[in-house]
Design a protein around this motif. Sequence first.
Motif, PDB file in Angstrom:
ATOM      1  N   ASP A  17       0.952  -1.043  -0.049  1.00  0.00           N
ATOM      2  CA  ASP A  17      -0.065   0.092  -0.034  1.00  0.00           C
ATOM      3  C   ASP A  17       0.950   1.630   0.071  1.00  0.00           C
ATOM      4  N   VAL A  18       1.656   1.023   0.915  1.00  0.00           N
ATOM      5  CA  VAL A  18       2.683   1.846   1.294  1.00  0.00           C
ATOM      6  C   VAL A  18       3.796   2.280  -0.475  1.00  0.00           C
ATOM      7  N   LYS A  19       3.732   1.066  -0.616  1.00  0.00           N
ATOM      8  CA  LYS A  19       4.362   1.506  -2.187  1.00  0.00           C
ATOM      9  C   LYS A  19       3.589   2.446  -3.627  1.00  0.00           C
ATOM     10  N   LEU A  41       8.060  11.294   2.202  1.00  0.00           N
ATOM     11  CA  LEU A  41       9.660  10.070   2.680  1.00  0.00           C
ATOM     12  C   LEU A  41       9.011   9.699   4.379  1.00  0.00           C
ATOM     13  N   GLY A  42       9.027  11.272   4.772  1.00  0.00           N
ATOM     14  CA  GLY A  42       8.923  10.908   6.380  1.00  0.00           C
ATOM     15  C   GLY A  42       7.916   9.685   6.870  1.00  0.00           C
ATOM     16  N   LYS A  43       6.462   9.617   6.034  1.00  0.00           N
ATOM     17  CA  LYS A  43       5.204   9.057   6.255  1.00  0.00           C
ATOM     18  C   LYS A  43       5.657   7.646   5.935  1.00  0.00           C
ATOM     19  N   ILE A  44       6.273   7.657   5.333  1.00  0.00           N
ATOM     20  CA  ILE A  44       7.210   5.488   4.112  1.00  0.00           C
ATOM     21  C   ILE A  44       7.704   5.163   5.527  1.00  0.00           C
ATOM     22  N   ILE A  45       9.168   6.269   5.937  1.00  0.00           N
ATOM     23  CA  ILE A  45      10.092   5.701   6.233  1.00  0.00           C
ATOM     24  C   ILE A  45       9.581   5.771   8.134  1.00  0.00           C
ATOM     25  N   GLY A  54       7.014  -3.176   7.449  1.00  0.00           N
ATOM     26  CA  GLY A  54       8.126  -2.772   7.304  1.00  0.00           C
ATOM     27  C   GLY A  54       9.319  -2.702   6.707  1.00  0.00           C
ATOM     28  N   ASP A  55       9.900  -2.649   6.131  1.00  0.00           N
ATOM     29  CA  ASP A  55      10.910  -2.720   5.276  1.00  0.00           C
ATOM     30  C   ASP A  55      12.105  -2.224   5.827  1.00  0.00           C
ATOM     31  N   MET A  56      12.992  -2.267   6.506  1.00  0.00           N
ATOM     32  CA  MET A  56      14.027  -0.788   6.259  1.00  0.00           C
ATOM     33  C   MET A  56      15.217  -1.184   5.509  1.00  0.00           C
ATOM     34  N   GLY A  57      15.007  -2.062   4.316  1.00  0.00           N
ATOM     35  CA  GLY A  57      15.786  -1.612   3.443  1.00  0.00           C
ATOM     36  C   GLY A  57      15.365  -1.206   2.415  1.00  0.00           C
ATOM     37  N   TYR A  58      13.962  -0.845   2.148  1.00  0.00           N
ATOM     38  CA  TYR A  58      13.213  -0.198   1.622  1.00  0.00           C
ATOM     39  C   TYR A  58      13.433   1.400   1.956  1.00  0.00           C
ATOM     40  N   ALA A  59      13.321   1.181   3.696  1.00  0.00           N
ATOM     41  CA  ALA A  59      13.038   2.451   3.808  1.00  0.00           C
ATOM     42  C   ALA A  59      14.523   3.619   3.641  1.00  0.00           C
ATOM     43  N   ALA A  60      15.429   2.570   3.455  1.00  0.00           N
ATOM     44  CA  ALA A  60      16.650   3.130   3.203  1.00  0.00           C
ATOM     45  C   ALA A  60      16.921   3.857   2.311  1.00  0.00           C
ATOM     46  N   VAL A  62      14.760   5.180   0.586  1.00  0.00           N
ATOM     47  CA  VAL A  62      13.722   6.433   0.060  1.00  0.00           C
ATOM     48  C   VAL A  62      14.252   7.408   0.601  1.00  0.00           C
ATOM     49  N   PHE A  63      15.167   7.046   2.092  1.00  0.00           N
ATOM     50  CA  PHE A  63      16.255   8.232   2.481  1.00  0.00           C
ATOM     51  C   PHE A  63      17.138   8.766   2.227  1.00  0.00           C
ATOM     52  N   GLU A  64      17.417   7.757   1.072  1.00  0.00           N
ATOM     53  CA  GLU A  64      19.003   8.510   0.560  1.00  0.00           C
ATOM     54  C   GLU A  64      18.517   9.298  -0.596  1.00  0.00           C
ATOM     55  N   SER A  65      16.846   9.232  -0.834  1.00  0.00           N
ATOM     56  CA  SER A  65      16.596  10.249  -2.114  1.00  0.00           C
ATOM     57  C   SER A  65      16.259  11.202  -1.370  1.00  0.00           C
ATOM     58  N   ALA A  66      16.155  11.687  -0.219  1.00  0.00           N
ATOM     59  CA  ALA A  66      15.336  13.267   0.163  1.00  0.00           C
ATOM     60  C   ALA A  66      16.883  14.143   0.205  1.00  0.00           C
ATOM     61  N   ARG A  67      16.758  15.026  -0.498  1.00  0.00           N
ATOM     62  CA  ARG A  67      18.178  15.863  -0.783  1.00  0.00           C
ATOM     63  C   ARG A  67      19.018  16.447   0.916  1.00  0.00           C
TER      64      ARG A  67
END
Length: 466
Positions: A17-19, A41-45, A54-60, A62-67
């Motif tokens: 759902d999040v994706k 991004l905050g909601k996803i992470i 949850g999946d911290m691999g996916y969170a990582a 997503v996190f790297e896409s934040a400027r």
Amino acid sequence: MLQYITSLFKKCSTLADVKQIHARVIRTGSTESKNLNLFVLGKIINFCAVSEHGDMGYAAKVFESARKPDGFLWNAMIRGFGNSGRRERAFEYYRRMRGAGVAADNFTFCFLLKASWHLGSVPLSRQLHCSTVKCGLDEHGFVRNGLVHMYGMIEDIEAAVRLFDEMPERNVVAWNTVLDCLVSCGRGGEALDVFADMMRGGGIGPDEATFVVMLSACSQVGALDYGRWLHDFINHADLSDVVPVCNALIDMYAKCGAVGEAYMVFADMSRKNRITWNTMILGLAMHGHSEDALKLFSRMLKDGFQEPDHVTFLGVLCACSHGGMVNEGKLYFESMRKDYHIEPTIRHYGCMVDMLGRAGFLEEAYELIRSMPIRCNAIVWRSLLCACRTHGNIELGEMVRKKLLHLEPDHSSDYVQLSGIHASVGQWNLVLNERRMMKDRGVEKPEPGYSFVGVDDINDGVVCSI
């Protein structure tokens, strides 16, 4: 747009759902706004960090896409990895956070403190304490409670109590934290004393968590009368319908030998969870009420109250062991794997070895150990050695003793058990050899234990505060 996206996230229950929401936001170009982008991004992470799906691999990723991640995003990553099996990465993100010039706050340290005691690293825990002092957050209420709990979990109880004593103001969470630390470190008697101080101080009353911890303390030291007094207190406080409190009462009564009172609490509960059933089944099994334990297990299955788990089967196998029900125990052991897809742990194998050993099936118990897919520990081998002594099997006893010499060479009971086997058949020279070996290695039997009899002045200044 912000309100719409918030409503979508509230409906999420799975990572899929999040994706989908993430993909939709990217396709519509909604992430062009910096604030909205950080919010999404905050909601996803945060979902990945706190949800069991949850999946911290996916969170990582997503996190790297934040400027330019803000403090909330850094904290969410630290929290997520702190709750996962990769807790070292929580500290990796903390170092990156500091390198990026983002200041740590009380949430950062609360998440890190929890991760540090899970890792069990004393140096890391103390370094983290120093960091809280440098940041001026060591006296923040949440952080101080986290520090107390951290030191308790790494078994530096003196440091935990000292930090607690230095607190200018203590709320019920602070009291519960230090009480839990004392009980976790096996100092149930001291926990009873601290609880008495809490009650005499006035102003701060116990809550559900307090009673759960204090009942555990009573279980630890066998303070049945104190436990009964707490039960009265719970009834006066209208907490007798709270499931965790009732579960703790059942556990306390069972461990203190009052199985009948434990069952009365169980029977009176209008709501029960799996822990309730497990605690009662295990309590009956441990006190030799094997048939009652198995009947309760059958009732649990028949009425569909709860699905059994690995703890349930520990109680069932324990009941079979204490009741000498070897065939039934084998059937339950197979059912656990076949019908419920629960892989046996070392404790389940230990129950099976104990059951077979008690019944005299020593060779079968030995073969079970050899066929285990996991490494056998000293406790299970020692159980078989005890059975060898009971049934006078010298040859197997010698073999088991050699295994134990590799695992725990200086455990006093192993020398005593093997010498007892030799003594049972009149091999006194071998008895002397074991005793001499024990003396030469400097192995001594532990000091005898003692029983907790009671607590003085249990009602002094306490009952009036109900």
